[in-house]
Enzyme design. Structure first.
Site, mmCIF file in Angstrom:
data_model
loop_
_atom_site.group_PDB
_atom_site.id
_atom_site.type_symbol
_atom_site.label_atom_id
_atom_site.label_comp_id
_atom_site.label_asym_id
_atom_site.label_seq_id
_atom_site.Cartn_x
_atom_site.Cartn_y
_atom_site.Cartn_z
ATOM 1 N N ASP A 127 47.025 -68.223 169.583
ATOM 2 C CA ASP A 127 45.646 -68.069 170.066
ATOM 3 C C ASP A 127 45.569 -68.554 171.502
ATOM 4 O O ASP A 127 46.318 -69.455 171.899
ATOM 5 C CB ASP A 127 44.686 -68.880 169.192
ATOM 6 C CG ASP A 127 44.525 -68.299 167.799
ATOM 7 O OD1 ASP A 127 44.573 -67.067 167.653
ATOM 8 O OD2 ASP A 127 44.338 -69.082 166.850
ATOM 9 N N ASP A 145 42.243 -61.055 166.665
ATOM 10 C CA ASP A 145 41.004 -61.566 166.073
ATOM 11 C C ASP A 145 39.798 -60.805 166.613
ATOM 12 O O ASP A 145 38.859 -60.491 165.871
ATOM 13 C CB ASP A 145 40.836 -63.056 166.369
ATOM 14 C CG ASP A 145 41.964 -63.906 165.815
ATOM 15 O OD1 ASP A 145 42.563 -63.516 164.791
ATOM 16 O OD2 ASP A 145 42.258 -64.953 166.417
#
Length: 167
Positions: A127, A145
């Protein structure tokens, strides 16, 4: 002969949707490669007063759910992503003419498989997008995401249009 034509039509209608998923996967993986080569772990790179690049690793699911578990979650979430992709391919085959619905599913599948690749290759999800207001930070996320969230919003929009009869 008739069966062959229906299978060809089904396969032909599946191609654009798989293409969208592939594009999501490629962009997701390319950005993750770039970020891991350019940024140091957990060191924010300030872009704006409300956005940073911040390389972190997530062994869990959304919002780091189960990230501190003993390791079983890696394979559980990998399996869940693969099963979801199989279900989505089945839905795409059956509903290939519903553009908004299939676009949404394609984005979700591309995002899910992008994160599955991370889990298989790295044992965790990479991330790096960090939005914040003052000291309050939204959990960091990635392009996979983002594709999943956009796909989910498009599914809601598709259903609202279907219910209202404006499709």
């Amino acid at each position: 002969m008739a069966r062959s034509r229906s299978m060809q039509a089904s396969g032909a209608s599946l191609a654009p949707w798989l293409g969208i998923s592939l594009i999501v996967i490629l962009f997701d993986q390319l950005t993750k490669i770039a970020v891991t080569r350019v940024f140091s772990y957990a060191t924010p790179y300030v872009v704006t007063p409300f956005f940073n690049f911040l390389l972190i690793f997530n062994r869990g699911a959304a919002f780091s759910f189960l990230s501190s578990a003993s390791g079983w979650q890696r394979w559980a979430f990998t399996g869940l992503g693969v099963v979801a992709a199989c279900v989505i391919v089945s839905l795409l085959k059956r509903h290939g003419n519903q553009r908004l619905f299939c676009t949404a599913l394609s984005l979700i599948m591309g995002g899910a498989l992008g994160n599955v690749i991370d889990r298989i290759v790295h044992g965790r999800v990479i991330d790096f997008l960090d939005f914040h207001v003052g000291n309050w930070h939204w959990p960091a996320f990635n392009l996979a995401d983002s594709a999943i969230v956009i796909g989910a919003m498009l599914l809601v929009l598709d259903e609202l249009r279907r219910v209202r009869g404006t499709r």
